[in-house]
Design an enzyme around this catalytic site. Sequence first.
Site, PDB file in Angstrom:
ATOM      1  N   GLU A 117      -3.165  10.042  -3.273  1.00  0.00           N
ATOM      2  CA  GLU A 117      -2.824  10.474  -1.967  1.00  0.00           C
ATOM      3  C   GLU A 117      -1.913  12.060  -1.909  1.00  0.00           C
ATOM      4  O   GLU A 117      -1.198  12.411  -2.854  1.00  0.00           O
ATOM      5  CB  GLU A 117      -2.348  10.105  -1.007  1.00  0.00           C
ATOM      6  CG  GLU A 117      -3.541   8.994  -1.018  1.00  0.00           C
ATOM      7  CD  GLU A 117      -2.508   7.790   0.714  1.00  0.00           C
ATOM      8  OE1 GLU A 117      -3.126   7.645   0.747  1.00  0.00           O
ATOM      9  OE2 GLU A 117      -1.533   6.836  -1.066  1.00  0.00           O
ATOM     10  N   CYS A 131       4.421  15.820  -0.630  1.00  0.00           N
ATOM     11  CA  CYS A 131       4.547  15.424  -1.437  1.00  0.00           C
ATOM     12  C   CYS A 131       3.550  15.206  -2.301  1.00  0.00           C
ATOM     13  O   CYS A 131       2.138  14.713  -1.695  1.00  0.00           O
ATOM     14  CB  CYS A 131       4.893  14.255  -1.286  1.00  0.00           C
ATOM     15  SG  CYS A 131       4.804  12.851  -2.122  1.00  0.00           S
ATOM     16  N   CYS A 138      -0.688   4.817 -12.443  1.00  0.00           N
ATOM     17  CA  CYS A 138       0.756   5.517 -13.192  1.00  0.00           C
ATOM     18  C   CYS A 138       0.041   4.067 -13.928  1.00  0.00           C
ATOM     19  O   CYS A 138       0.447   3.021 -13.964  1.00  0.00           O
ATOM     20  CB  CYS A 138       1.785   5.352 -12.043  1.00  0.00           C
ATOM     21  SG  CYS A 138       3.387   5.881 -13.224  1.00  0.00           S
ATOM     22  N   CYS A 142       7.136   0.212 -12.507  1.00  0.00           N
ATOM     23  CA  CYS A 142       8.574  -0.024 -11.716  1.00  0.00           C
ATOM     24  C   CYS A 142       8.114  -1.116 -10.570  1.00  0.00           C
ATOM     25  O   CYS A 142       7.009  -0.941  -9.919  1.00  0.00           O
ATOM     26  CB  CYS A 142       9.170   1.360 -11.071  1.00  0.00           C
ATOM     27  SG  CYS A 142       9.081   2.441 -12.381  1.00  0.00           S
ATOM     28  N   CYS A 145       7.409   0.094  -7.137  1.00  0.00           N
ATOM     29  CA  CYS A 145       6.537   0.784  -6.371  1.00  0.00           C
ATOM     30  C   CYS A 145       5.775   0.258  -6.076  1.00  0.00           C
ATOM     31  O   CYS A 145       5.024  -0.384  -7.668  1.00  0.00           O
ATOM     32  CB  CYS A 145       6.607   1.852  -7.236  1.00  0.00           C
ATOM     33  SG  CYS A 145       5.592   3.561  -6.924  1.00  0.00           S
ATOM     34  N   CYS A 367       7.470   7.024   0.625  1.00  0.00           N
ATOM     35  CA  CYS A 367       7.975   7.155  -0.886  1.00  0.00           C
ATOM     36  C   CYS A 367       7.693   5.495  -1.225  1.00  0.00           C
ATOM     37  O   CYS A 367       8.117   4.396  -0.620  1.00  0.00           O
ATOM     38  CB  CYS A 367       9.254   7.346  -1.236  1.00  0.00           C
ATOM     39  SG  CYS A 367       9.581   8.543  -1.817  1.00  0.00           S
TER      40      CYS A 367
END
Length: 393
Positions: A117, A131, A138, A142, A145, A367
């Site tokens: 995205e 962004c 990933c 975390c 997230c 975010c």
Amino acid sequence: MGVTLDLSRASASAVTPQAPTGPINLAGLTREGIKAALIAGEACAPDKAKMRTAQIWRWINHFGVTDFDCMTDVGKDVRAVLADRFVVARPEVTERQVSRDGTRKWLLKFAPGVEAEAVFIPGVGRAGALCVSSQVGCTLNCTFCHTGTQPLVRNLTAAEIVAQVQVARDDLGEWPSPAEGRQLSNIVFMGMGEPLYNLDAVAQAMDVVSDGEGIALSRRRITVSTSGVVPQLEPLGTRTGAMLAISLHATNDELRDQLVPLNRKYPIAELLAGIRAYPGLSNARRVTFEYVMLKGINDSLADARALIQLVRGLPAKINLIPFNPWPGSPYECSDWATIEKFAAVINKAGYASPIRTPRGRDILAACGQLKSESEKVRASTLRQASQAEPLAD
Ligand code: SAH
Ligand code: SF4
């Protein structure tokens, strides 16, 4: 709260994309890449390659054209050869959403099972910030997230990173590159993935988008956010001149180990030493510390004071990010009054501490909310991942 590290996950540098099949896509390639493709495809004599590259470069990166027939200063016969051997193509936009607040989000399909995205946020930076994602998924889980819940599918190529900018500019109607009054004025590597685990592609993508005869975005308007891959900080600064943002989120190792498991490898003291040595850091080029506000976890006034102690002496800005929830997320966002009190302590110590207004929440574009349904499709990728260096203590 405990955190489990999935040791089967790879250091992402091991997971590289496959060579594409079909005609070579010239969009998003560096100048050198275009030149090499023209020569290898015997589309022009080597002594003409530089001149042809310059022409084609401008059409693609300044005018945004995707049709060789629009390249009017290239002879008709050459255009036919180009169209025969190459394409100038965009990835498929599989989803496009526009938030009530004007934020736009695109889900881009780069290959079967490879989707990421990009989000455009008006009113951020000089005019508006895009962004971008650097990886699909990933390796660093975390705990706050959403992307971290998606295993790494693969690194994006430089061209795929540039494609996010091109798609956004198509949608915003921002070709040719405007000299003034741009809507898309800034780029932040704050989408999916850890950019410093894909530094080659990130650096090359920056070469393309910052070229003065193309998209022409100043490197000072490009920010790379990292969870703290300390050994890659110096190479990032030297190779790209990017502005640096650090996802700090905690002021002691015990808590940061939980929130950002990479901290077990590069603890806070090492991270701060790496930041101090970041090339070009100055009052005019401050490092941004990102700090997500998690209710009852890291949002006390003692945490605020500890944060000031940590960053003391560094040219820094502190960006407070209200936690953006996602389906099944294990945290809550701090109360607004708590965030304001936290910000006041930091302001009083002389640091700018803007609270990042959540944008595009209604379309899960804020975010840490990005996640695609991409799956790992190749057994060899999985094998590589399990053999590569694990994220260990
Ligand atoms: N991997 C890089 C860049 C992508 S994340 C990094 O971690 O820095 C971009 C920013 O969003 C980081 O500061 C990250 O910590 C933050 N973030 C992640 N999940 C979030 C959430 N749910 N709410 C608010 N911010 C989040
Ligand atoms: Fe990866 Fe950044 Fe999300 Fe951590 S915050 S899981 S490093 S994308």
